[in-house]
Write a protein that holds these residues in place. Structure first.
Motif, PDB file in Angstrom:
ATOM      1  N   THR A 237       0.831  -1.209   0.000  1.00  0.00           N
ATOM      2  CA  THR A 237       0.000   0.000   0.000  1.00  0.00           C
ATOM      3  C   THR A 237       0.861   1.254   0.000  1.00  0.00           C
ATOM      4  O   THR A 237       0.569   2.230  -0.701  1.00  0.00           O
ATOM      5  CB  THR A 237      -0.922   0.007   1.231  1.00  0.00           C
ATOM      6  OG1 THR A 237      -1.698  -1.199   1.250  1.00  0.00           O
ATOM      7  CG2 THR A 237      -1.859   1.202   1.203  1.00  0.00           C
ATOM      8  N   ILE A 240       2.142   2.081  -3.444  1.00  0.00           N
ATOM      9  CA  ILE A 240       1.096   2.675  -4.282  1.00  0.00           C
ATOM     10  C   ILE A 240       0.889   4.133  -3.923  1.00  0.00           C
ATOM     11  O   ILE A 240       0.799   5.013  -4.799  1.00  0.00           O
ATOM     12  CB  ILE A 240      -0.223   1.885  -4.132  1.00  0.00           C
ATOM     13  CG1 ILE A 240      -0.046   0.450  -4.631  1.00  0.00           C
ATOM     14  CG2 ILE A 240      -1.366   2.571  -4.875  1.00  0.00           C
ATOM     15  CD1 ILE A 240      -1.209  -0.463  -4.298  1.00  0.00           C
ATOM     16  N   LYS A 255      -5.809  -0.695  -3.867  1.00  0.00           N
ATOM     17  CA  LYS A 255      -5.157  -2.004  -3.848  1.00  0.00           C
ATOM     18  C   LYS A 255      -6.180  -3.120  -3.723  1.00  0.00           C
ATOM     19  O   LYS A 255      -6.126  -4.126  -4.448  1.00  0.00           O
ATOM     20  CB  LYS A 255      -4.161  -2.071  -2.690  1.00  0.00           C
ATOM     21  CG  LYS A 255      -3.414  -3.399  -2.599  1.00  0.00           C
ATOM     22  CD  LYS A 255      -2.550  -3.476  -1.347  1.00  0.00           C
ATOM     23  CE  LYS A 255      -3.383  -3.677  -0.089  1.00  0.00           C
ATOM     24  NZ  LYS A 255      -2.546  -3.888   1.119  1.00  0.00           N
ATOM     25  N   GLY A 259      -6.172  -4.238  -7.256  1.00  0.00           N
ATOM     26  CA  GLY A 259      -4.810  -4.760  -7.192  1.00  0.00           C
ATOM     27  C   GLY A 259      -4.633  -6.152  -7.752  1.00  0.00           C
ATOM     28  O   GLY A 259      -5.499  -7.025  -7.629  1.00  0.00           O
ATOM     29  N   LEU A 289      -0.953  -0.335 -12.231  1.00  0.00           N
ATOM     30  CA  LEU A 289      -1.015  -0.579 -10.790  1.00  0.00           C
ATOM     31  C   LEU A 289      -0.330  -1.903 -10.445  1.00  0.00           C
ATOM     32  O   LEU A 289       0.419  -1.996  -9.467  1.00  0.00           O
ATOM     33  CB  LEU A 289      -2.467  -0.596 -10.318  1.00  0.00           C
ATOM     34  CG  LEU A 289      -2.689  -0.943  -8.840  1.00  0.00           C
ATOM     35  CD1 LEU A 289      -2.080   0.119  -7.941  1.00  0.00           C
ATOM     36  CD2 LEU A 289      -4.181  -1.108  -8.544  1.00  0.00           C
ATOM     37  N   ILE A 293       2.786  -2.992  -7.854  1.00  0.00           N
ATOM     38  CA  ILE A 293       2.619  -3.997  -6.795  1.00  0.00           C
ATOM     39  C   ILE A 293       3.624  -5.134  -6.919  1.00  0.00           C
ATOM     40  O   ILE A 293       4.184  -5.605  -5.922  1.00  0.00           O
ATOM     41  CB  ILE A 293       1.173  -4.551  -6.833  1.00  0.00           C
ATOM     42  CG1 ILE A 293       0.186  -3.460  -6.411  1.00  0.00           C
ATOM     43  CG2 ILE A 293       1.033  -5.796  -5.961  1.00  0.00           C
ATOM     44  CD1 ILE A 293      -1.265  -3.839  -6.612  1.00  0.00           C
ATOM     45  N   MET A 331      -4.878 -11.133  -2.659  1.00  0.00           N
ATOM     46  CA  MET A 331      -4.690 -10.364  -3.890  1.00  0.00           C
ATOM     47  C   MET A 331      -4.539 -11.288  -5.099  1.00  0.00           C
ATOM     48  O   MET A 331      -3.844 -12.296  -5.047  1.00  0.00           O
ATOM     49  CB  MET A 331      -3.455  -9.464  -3.773  1.00  0.00           C
ATOM     50  CG  MET A 331      -3.195  -8.629  -5.016  1.00  0.00           C
ATOM     51  SD  MET A 331      -1.693  -7.647  -4.866  1.00  0.00           S
ATOM     52  CE  MET A 331      -2.147  -6.533  -3.556  1.00  0.00           C
TER      53      MET A 331
END
Length: 415
Positions: A237, A240, A255, A259, A289, A293, A331
């Motif tokens: 996080t 990001i 996220k 995410g 994004l 990550i 995720m």
């Protein structure tokens, strides 16, 4: 409180989760209460604000009590953080010639192993026997009753810093609760998510939490290695937030909603809806994004692997399977990325072997809290059926030795 009511308290960096279980006479564990609130006052698994931590614990417990309809008085508390240290130590006991090995002999060997000199001011949390040897014969699970003159044992020791553990206890006690026991979070998670088949294998558990990632290797159902990686979902996080120049709370929302750990799993036609100070910011494709990550997830998985490689040897040789759990493991793409990095079978671990509020606690985010209840249930079963205040005292090490021996039978009807 009935001796059959067991409470697990997972005090994490991002959330505090309380799970209340009831152990039925047939050995079935019913989950009857759950309460989760945002965590305050912790950083990387360690209490940094006692008052806020206490308030979060109190709110979580009250929420679980309302669902269960019973009070929570004593709790099993999960522990994690960079202050945790673990090592496999060796113990030895001489046996009088012509005599069989007794439980007292086993205790002497374990006590010698427990004398390992941890650096700094540490408190022992677990002493978990792995394997015994009698006169050089290896692979013995229970040496009591055997003949020999030399008893050896390998014991996995887990210790925590006295300061962090004392502050955690103070926060729990300030919330009006008694501490039934402290349990390593990865050990508890393994109790809740590993299947009976996996108990017979060598499995690496990677529990990705908010502030830390807890690593554990279970060999034949016993904890053979444990480590704490000081990175978790909050660091993803943070990446990001920093790269997109948005608040941490907004980065967390983005996220969770969009995410993915692999860009190829993100929708190439999706443009992120990002809110900053009330004004939408567009123009960031979902695959972008994922590119933010992926490096951090790779780092977390790499450090988890390195902790095993350094102690047990190359992961592909020492481990048969990897189980991911914890809230951040939800995720998209983490399982696929782990398969690529580890070149091993990988699955997502969810709590099993329970009944009751299974729909509420079936998420990997509940792995530790459910595992703490499972730990308490197994410890209670090992100790016998008498109420706790009048129950004959038994060595905690002997109890922990026997915990995993009972799991296969308890879990077999649920997987």
């Amino acid at each position: 409180m009935s001796e059959r009511i067991i409470v697990g308290l997972d005090v994490g960096t991002t959330k505090v989760c309380t799970v209340i279980g009831e152990l039925a006479s047939d050995g079935v564990l019913d989950i009857i209460g759950e309460g989760t609130v945002p965590s305050q006052g912790l950083k990387r698994g360690v209490v940094v604000n006692l008052e806020r931590t206490t308030e979060a614990i109190r709110a979580s417990v009250r929420a679980a009590e309302r669902v269960a309809g019973v009070p929570a008085e004593r709790v099993y508390v999960g522990v994690a953080g960079a202050h945790i240290r673990s090592v496999t130590s060796h113990g030895l006991a001489a046996i009088r010639r012509g005599h069989s090995i007794t439980p007292a002999d086993v205790e002497r060997a374990i006590e010698q192993a427990k004398a390992f000199p941890f650096e700094g001011d540490h408190e022992l949390i677990h002493a978990l026997p792995l394997e015994y040897r009698v006169d050089g014969q290896e692979g013995i699970r229970d040496p009591v009753g055997m003949a020999g003159v030399r008893l050896e044992v390998d014991v996995h020791l887990v210790a925590g810093g006295k300061g962090p553990l004392a502050n955690l206890r103070r926060a729990v006690e300030a919330a009006g609760l008694g501490v039934q026991g402290l349990v390593l979070q990865s050990y508890a998670s393994g109790l809740s998510v590993l299947s009976p088949e996996e108990l017979g294998m060598t499995v690496m558990l990677v529990d990705i939490g908010g502030g830390t990632t807890d690593v554990a290797v279970f060999r034949g159902g016993r904890l053979a290695h444990s480590a704490v990686v000081p990175l978790g979902g909050d660091h993803i996080t943070g990446d990001i937030a920093q790269l997109l120049k948005i608040p941490f709370e907004e980065a967390e929302r983005v996220k969770k909603k969009y995410g993915a750990a692999l860009p190829e799993l993100a929708d190439p036609d999706l443009v992120l809806e990002i809110n900053h100070e009330g004004n939408p910011m567009g123009g960031i494709p979902a695959p972008e994004l994922a590119r933010i990550i992926r490096p951090r997830v790779r780092e977390i998985l790499h450090l988890a692997r390195s902790s095993v490689d350094e102690v047990l040897g190359p992961l592909e040789v020492s481990v048969s399977k990897v189980v991911l759990t914890g809230g951040a493991a939800l995720m998209r793409g983490i399982e696929e990325l782990a398969r690529k990095q580890y070149n091993l079978p990988v699955r997502l671990g969810r709590p099993g072997g329970i009944s009751g509020l299974t729909d509420v606690v079936s998420s990997p985010a509940h792995a530790t809290a459910v595992g703490l209840v499972r730990f308490g249930a197994l410890e209670d079963t090992v100790a016998g059926e008498a109420p706790l205040p009048t129950r004959p005292k038994r060595s905690r090490d002997t109890q922990e030795t026997n915990l995993w021996e009972r799991i296969k039978g308890i879990f077999k009807d649920f997987f």
